[in-house]
Enzyme design. Structure first.
Site, short mmCIF file in Angstrom:
data_model
loop_
_atom_site.label_atom_id
_atom_site.label_comp_id
_atom_site.label_asym_id
_atom_site.label_seq_id
_atom_site.Cartn_x
_atom_site.Cartn_y
_atom_site.Cartn_z
N SER A 122 -10.02 41.91 -12.25
CA SER A 122 -10.62 40.85 -11.45
C SER A 122 -9.81 39.59 -11.70
CB SER A 122 -12.08 40.61 -11.85
OG SER A 122 -12.59 39.43 -11.24
N HIS A 145 -6.62 65.64 11.41
CA HIS A 145 -7.78 66.53 11.45
C HIS A 145 -9.01 65.84 12.03
CE1 HIS A 145 -5.81 69.74 9.07
NE2 HIS A 145 -5.13 68.70 8.59
N GLU A 165 -6.79 39.15 6.02
CA GLU A 165 -6.99 37.89 5.30
C GLU A 165 -5.99 36.81 5.70
OE1 GLU A 165 -8.67 37.77 1.25
OE2 GLU A 165 -7.97 39.84 1.09
N SER A 189 -10.01 36.49 -10.57
CA SER A 189 -10.82 35.31 -10.88
C SER A 189 -11.63 35.50 -12.15
CB SER A 189 -11.78 35.00 -9.73
OG SER A 189 -12.79 35.99 -9.65
N LYS A 198 -20.22 34.59 -0.34
CA LYS A 198 -20.52 34.40 -1.75
C LYS A 198 -21.59 33.33 -1.95
CE LYS A 198 -15.99 35.86 -3.50
NZ LYS A 198 -14.75 35.44 -4.19
#
Length: 328
Positions: free
Chosen positions: A84, A231, A215, A86, A322
């Site tokens: 992570s 497939h 992004e 951050s 967030k």
């Protein structure tokens, strides 16, 4: 900002090697039954690419986890790599706590935040990265630490430092050509929906490209891997739609049957769209080809941002998400 971070990618790889070579592990080598890398977004995509790489090299399963919880098989014989950037990704913090509860050996890769704080309190391995950048711009930092971690614990015979160094030289040599190609590719993707395909062992790179278009370019697109898409998704290529552009990420050493499938697939695509691009990697080693494609497609994503007149760095909608989650 994002353009400069992408331009500095080879420098980042050099710095990542220094960080990895200088880090002294707390945990010593032991026998594991599985490895799980837990991380999301820009912090997790490097794990997906490494998962492709170790497929035929590790004698135990290597799983990439992108959720709050870890698989039921996690135990004291598991190695859990927590990624992570951050250090505050809520899903990853929850997974870290789950790993500790299950008494797994844990290695954290972060620039700080809650992950670093927990690591200090628990006195577990925590490899600190330079802070202050968007996570997706730090893929080089995190990937190198994962490779060195796997080597430290005896799971990989090679930490890949030699291939990383030759990759740096390749990127530096190809810089101008990569930027020129990126501009050309971006113009062909403009005002269209990119559909990205790759061989299965390069799917992590295809996902990375998709995420960067999302992004940085602020565009929707999708991806799939060959042979799996043969497939199912191939049947969906039925209607003519010139707003779609197929992007094939290719390598000269792709498995011959996969290369044949791609050639046959192109015949199907051409009935539906005239827009088909083939992007070939450069390099002799797996990592040279991977880093070349990452760097080229990263540049494509910021060139798209320029063409669309959007800020490649901002992710306001994620910030909104967030903020709403924080209310609960």
């Amino acid at each position: 900002m994002m353009k400069q971070l992408i331009a500095d990618f080879s420098t980042q790889l050099q710095e990542a090697l220094i960080i990895a070579q200088n880090y002294k592990f707390v945990a010593s080598k032991k026998e594991f039954t599985n490895v799980v890398l837990t991380g999301l977004g820009g912090s997790g995509i490097g794990g997906s690419i490494i998962q492709n790489y170790v497929f035929d090299k590790l004698a135990i399963p290597f799983i990439v986890n992108k959720d709050y919880f870890l698989p039921a098989f996690i135990s004291s014989k598991s190695l859990v790599i927590v990624s992570s950037y951050s250090g505050n990704t809520e899903e990853t913090v929850a997974a870290l706590q789950h790993a500790l509860k299950m008494k797994a050996t844990v290695v954290c890769i972060t620039s700080g935040g809650k992950v670093a704080e927990i690591a200090r309190k628990k006195k577990i391995d925590c490899i600190l990265l330079p802070a202050g950048m968007p996570p997706r711009a730090c893929i080089g930092y995190s990937m190198v630490q994962v490779l060195f971690s796997l080597h430290h614990f005896g799971l990989l015979k090679d930490n890949c430092s030699k291939d990383i160094k030759t990759s740096i030289k390749l990127l530096d040599t190809e810089t101008k050509d990569i930027q020129k190609k990126a501009k050309t590719i971006a113009k062909k993707l403009m005002d269209k929906t990119p559909v990205i395909y790759s061989a299965a062992d390069m799917e992590g790179v295809a996902v990375r490209f998709r995420q960067q278009i999302n992004e940085n370019g602020k565009m929707l697109c999708w991806h799939h891997a060959i042979p799996e898409m043969n497939h199912n998704e191939l049947v969906g290529w039925r209607d003519k739609d010139a707003s779609r552009v197929v992007v094939l990420l290719r390598n000269e050493d792709d498995y011959e049957r996969v290369q044949l499938r791609m050639e046959i697939n192109k015949k199907v695509f051409k009935k539906c769209t005239p827009n088909i691009l083939e992007i070939y990697s450069k390099g002799r080693s797996y990592w040279e080809r991977v880093f070349y494609l990452i760097h080229l497609t990263d540049w494509v994503s910021v060139e798209l941002a320029d063409l669309r007149n959007v800020d490649a760095t901002e992710v306001k909608v994620i910030d909104f998400l967030k903020g709403e989650l924080a209310k609960s």
